[in-house]
Design a protein around this motif. Structure first.
Motif, mmCIF file in Angstrom:
data_model
loop_
_atom_site.group_PDB
_atom_site.id
_atom_site.type_symbol
_atom_site.label_atom_id
_atom_site.label_comp_id
_atom_site.label_asym_id
_atom_site.label_seq_id
_atom_site.Cartn_x
_atom_site.Cartn_y
_atom_site.Cartn_z
ATOM 1 N N THR A 17 0.872 -1.175 0.000
ATOM 2 C CA THR A 17 0.000 0.000 0.000
ATOM 3 C C THR A 17 0.902 1.216 0.000
ATOM 4 O O THR A 17 2.127 1.098 -0.113
ATOM 5 C CB THR A 17 -0.950 -0.017 1.217
ATOM 6 O OG1 THR A 17 -1.885 1.077 1.112
ATOM 7 C CG2 THR A 17 -0.181 0.129 2.528
ATOM 8 N N THR A 18 0.337 2.398 0.133
ATOM 9 C CA THR A 18 1.164 3.604 0.165
ATOM 10 C C THR A 18 1.771 3.797 1.555
ATOM 11 O O THR A 18 1.169 3.406 2.567
ATOM 12 C CB THR A 18 0.341 4.854 -0.191
ATOM 13 O OG1 THR A 18 -0.633 5.094 0.822
ATOM 14 C CG2 THR A 18 -0.355 4.686 -1.535
ATOM 15 N N THR A 22 8.354 -2.789 5.927
ATOM 16 C CA THR A 22 9.286 -1.792 5.413
ATOM 17 C C THR A 22 8.509 -0.697 4.702
ATOM 18 O O THR A 22 7.379 -0.920 4.240
ATOM 19 C CB THR A 22 10.303 -2.434 4.449
ATOM 20 O OG1 THR A 22 11.298 -1.471 4.097
ATOM 21 C CG2 THR A 22 9.628 -2.901 3.164
ATOM 22 N N THR A 23 9.103 0.477 4.614
ATOM 23 C CA THR A 23 8.530 1.577 3.845
ATOM 24 C C THR A 23 9.623 2.218 2.999
ATOM 25 O O THR A 23 10.795 2.218 3.373
ATOM 26 C CB THR A 23 7.901 2.653 4.756
ATOM 27 O OG1 THR A 23 8.908 3.188 5.617
ATOM 28 C CG2 THR A 23 6.768 2.087 5.589
ATOM 29 N N ASP A 24 9.201 2.775 1.878
ATOM 30 C CA ASP A 24 10.086 3.557 1.026
ATOM 31 C C ASP A 24 9.398 4.901 0.793
ATOM 32 O O ASP A 24 8.550 5.030 -0.103
ATOM 33 C CB ASP A 24 10.333 2.836 -0.302
ATOM 34 C CG ASP A 24 11.408 3.530 -1.139
ATOM 35 O OD1 ASP A 24 11.460 4.776 -1.113
ATOM 36 O OD2 ASP A 24 12.181 2.828 -1.812
ATOM 37 N N PRO A 25 9.730 5.915 1.625
ATOM 38 C CA PRO A 25 9.046 7.204 1.505
ATOM 39 C C PRO A 25 9.235 7.843 0.136
ATOM 40 O O PRO A 25 8.334 8.546 -0.350
ATOM 41 C CB PRO A 25 9.686 8.042 2.615
ATOM 42 C CG PRO A 25 10.252 7.048 3.575
ATOM 43 C CD PRO A 25 10.675 5.885 2.743
ATOM 44 N N THR A 26 10.378 7.617 -0.484
ATOM 45 C CA THR A 26 10.625 8.214 -1.802
ATOM 46 C C THR A 26 9.631 7.701 -2.828
ATOM 47 O O THR A 26 9.078 8.464 -3.629
ATOM 48 C CB THR A 26 12.063 7.915 -2.262
ATOM 49 O OG1 THR A 26 12.982 8.399 -1.293
ATOM 50 C CG2 THR A 26 12.346 8.579 -3.605
ATOM 51 N N LEU A 84 3.299 -4.626 4.143
ATOM 52 C CA LEU A 84 2.664 -5.061 5.393
ATOM 53 C C LEU A 84 2.590 -6.581 5.427
ATOM 54 O O LEU A 84 2.425 -7.231 4.383
ATOM 55 C CB LEU A 84 1.242 -4.492 5.502
ATOM 56 C CG LEU A 84 1.013 -3.026 5.159
ATOM 57 C CD1 LEU A 84 -0.464 -2.686 5.281
ATOM 58 C CD2 LEU A 84 1.844 -2.129 6.068
ATOM 59 N N GLN A 85 2.653 -7.122 6.636
ATOM 60 C CA GLN A 85 2.427 -8.549 6.817
ATOM 61 C C GLN A 85 1.379 -8.755 7.896
ATOM 62 O O GLN A 85 1.426 -8.100 8.943
ATOM 63 C CB GLN A 85 3.722 -9.273 7.196
ATOM 64 C CG GLN A 85 4.662 -9.476 6.023
ATOM 65 C CD GLN A 85 5.838 -10.369 6.354
ATOM 66 O OE1 GLN A 85 6.169 -10.575 7.514
ATOM 67 N NE2 GLN A 85 6.488 -10.904 5.328
ATOM 68 N N SER A 113 13.808 -6.635 -1.619
ATOM 69 C CA SER A 113 14.659 -6.197 -0.509
ATOM 70 C C SER A 113 14.048 -6.531 0.833
ATOM 71 O O SER A 113 14.760 -6.629 1.832
ATOM 72 C CB SER A 113 14.914 -4.683 -0.609
ATOM 73 O OG SER A 113 13.706 -3.964 -0.428
ATOM 74 N N ALA A 114 12.733 -6.737 0.869
ATOM 75 C CA ALA A 114 12.046 -7.113 2.109
ATOM 76 C C ALA A 114 11.931 -8.623 2.265
ATOM 77 O O ALA A 114 11.298 -9.102 3.215
ATOM 78 C CB ALA A 114 10.655 -6.479 2.149
#
Length: 557
Positions: free
Chosen positions: A377-378, A400-404, A410-411, A524-525
């Protein structure tokens, strides 16, 4: 006999009807309190030698035990797997004596305020009037003695040597003869001092014939009542003030369990706090930065009755004192609040009998990317959330998140088996191809995602951005995070929010994060994405069907 273990009594020939086995002390005490409403003289709880706890009736002779078992089974009062036991497996008694129950009891008599006009009594008269006290009132006296600094034992309603010594000490400290048995006047004096913190709340005994409940309530700060079955609401007189809800409905164990679940969806029952439930009763504590609520409910003779106190946070002393007063005064009256025959037109999906259902701070869309239920998701959707849920029921953690890229992975924190997972398009999509976006633009109001159709305008953004696809499509904020599907159902990207971009885009222009960028973050996750195989166009009906299994509502609480 109260001080002996079940094993010791078994040696004297005593028998029990064992009605329940439970794994926890709290659960055993709560179950025993439910049975004691119908069988007040016979209910006991014991710790088992082998671990766990038992609720039992007795002790009886052989003939009595057999008759009690048959009669109560015929009446449906006890479970069908109840058995006669010699008590050899019982260790220490944990109900009503020898423990400090934390779950609700249901007394029958309202505690009396301090009144100098109450005549004093001889020790014999005091003992007789004390015997008429309910279990709740006895527990309240022990709590008051504890508050007075003279009692350190369990709040169990059993007046053993510890309680008697505390009574004598209190009497000596307050100028009375230390008999160890409080007279009615002395009980009123002790409780009057104990409840002085409630001055100004206008404590009144409310006898509500419609709900069949009598209870002491702080009517100086309450309105009401407003009846919306199964509740009678006493709303606050001032915004942010206390609220009381009386619970009254016909029912059985299944309806009690359903009520337990429904109450925890309401705003007046915050998620943080202890929960206890048996077949006959439940207790719920709910706390957040604004309120602390306490709910008790009991199933007796086919009727569910109880109450909820909602109190402003930061006033714990008065709240704790008031909840004890309400528990001790709670009394069943004839009758029950019958379900409304006509709910009428003035209804809302976010209300339950006039009480607001707890709603998330915001919602967005996500979609499944593997068979374990991993979701993308975002990043905006899950920023600064206390809790994240999938389809409003399954808790999820942010991996994990990638703000860029504005992407989050999500799990689920519970086992989840999605009906479909994303098959990502391995190459670039064809400009001008028809696409579909699945999302939840109306939050949880719809049970399935809405699907919007458009076309792929370009494989780059308006400024040449490589990692976004430009779409000719009209979407809504809740669609952000949803999958963008090609004609054959392959996922070509994730819908990005229109808000937060450096440009104000036309209404029919939207951006999607491309599949390759999503696959890189997943790798990467430690998540292996699935690549789609080339296929035939599925048409609108097929894309809607695929979207229904693939797309998930993401809620931030």
């Amino acid at each position: 006999m109260a001080a002996m273990t079940g094993a010791a009594l078994a040696q004297d020939g005593g028998l029990w009807v064992r009605v329940e086995l439970l794994p926890t002390l709290d659960g055993a005490q709560l179950a025993a309190q439910g049975y004691s409403e119908q069988l007040p003289d016979d209910v006991a709880g014991y710790e088992l030698e082998s671990g766990g706890y038992a609720v039992a009736l007795g002790p009886y002779s052989q003939a009595e035990a057999e008759a009690v078992l048959l009669n109560l089974l015929a009446e449906g009062v006890i479970p069908v797997d109840s058995v006669i036991s010699d008590g050899a497996e019982f260790a220490e008694r944990v109900y009503p004596a020898g423990a400090a129950p934390q779950a609700p009891v249901e007394p029958d008599v309202t505690a009396q305020p301090a009144d100098p006009a109450i005549p004093d009594e001889t020790p014999a008269q005091a003992q007789a009037s004390e015997a008429a006290l309910s279990l709740g009132e006895k527990q309240q006296l022990q709590t008051a003695l504890q508050w007075a600094g003279v009692y350190e034992g369990g709040i169990d309603g059993a007046f053993g040597p510890g309680t008697r010594n505390a009574m004598a000490l209190w009497q000596a400290q307050n100028g009375h003869e230390p008999t160890g048995i409080l007279t009615a006047r002395q009980r009123a004096e002790l409780l009057g001092a104990f409840n002085a913190i409630l001055d100004g709340l206008g404590i009144e005994t409310v006898r509500d014939e419609r709900t069949g409940i009598q209870i002491d309530l702080p009517m100086a700060v309450l309105q009401g009542p407003v009846y919306e079955p199964p509740f009678a609401r006493f709303d606050a007189q001032e915004p942010g003030g206390p609220q009381v809800v009386l619970i009254s409905q016909p029912g059985d164990a299944d309806r009690l369990a359903g009520l337990y679940e429904i109450l925890q969806t309401l705003e007046i029952v915050p998620e943080e706090g202890e929960r206890q439930r048996t077949e006959e009763a439940f207790a719920i504590e709910g706390r957040n930065g604004e309120i602390h609520s306490t709910t008790y409910a009991w199933l007796v003779d086919g009727q569910i009755k109880g109450f909820t106190l909602v109190w402003p946070a930061g006033d714990e002393d008065r709240r704790a004192r008031l909840i004890e007063t309400m528990r001790a005064s709670f009394r069943r009256l004839p009758g029950v609040l019958e379900p409304a025959a006509d709910a009428g037109e003035d209804q809302a999906v976010d209300l339950v009998s006039g009480l607001q259902v707890r709603v998330p701070e915001r919602t967005a869309t996500g979609f499944y990317v593997d068979a374990r239920g991993t979701v993308v998701t975002t990043a905006d959707a899950v920023a600064e959330c206390r809790e994240v849920t999938l389809d409003e029921s399954t808790p999820a953690r942010v991996v994990t998140t990638d703000p860029t890229l504005n992407l989050a992975v999500l799990q689920p924190q519970a086992e989840l088996a999605p009906r479909a997972v994303a098959g990502f398009l391995p190459g670039a999509p064809r400009i001008g191809a028809e696409v579909a976006v699945a999302g939840y633009p109306y939050g949880g109001a719809l049970s399935r995602p809405a699907v919007t159709f458009g076309t792929l305008a370009d494989v780059r953004g308006l400024n040449g951005e490589e990692q976004v696809r430009r779409l000719d499509i009209s979407t809504q904020p809740g669609d952000a995070g949803g999958p963008v599907l090609a004609e054959d159902g392959a996922v070509i990207g994730m819908m990005l929010p229109r808000e937060g971009t450096r440009q104000v885009l036309p209404e029919d222009v939207a951006y999607a994060l491309d599949a390759e960028a999503i696959r890189g973050v997943l790798a990467s996750a430690g998540v292996e994405p699935t690549l789609a195989q080339a296929g035939e166009a599925k048409g609108a009906e097929g894309l809607v069907r695929d979207a229904g299994g693939l797309t998930v509502l993401v809620s931030c609480w």
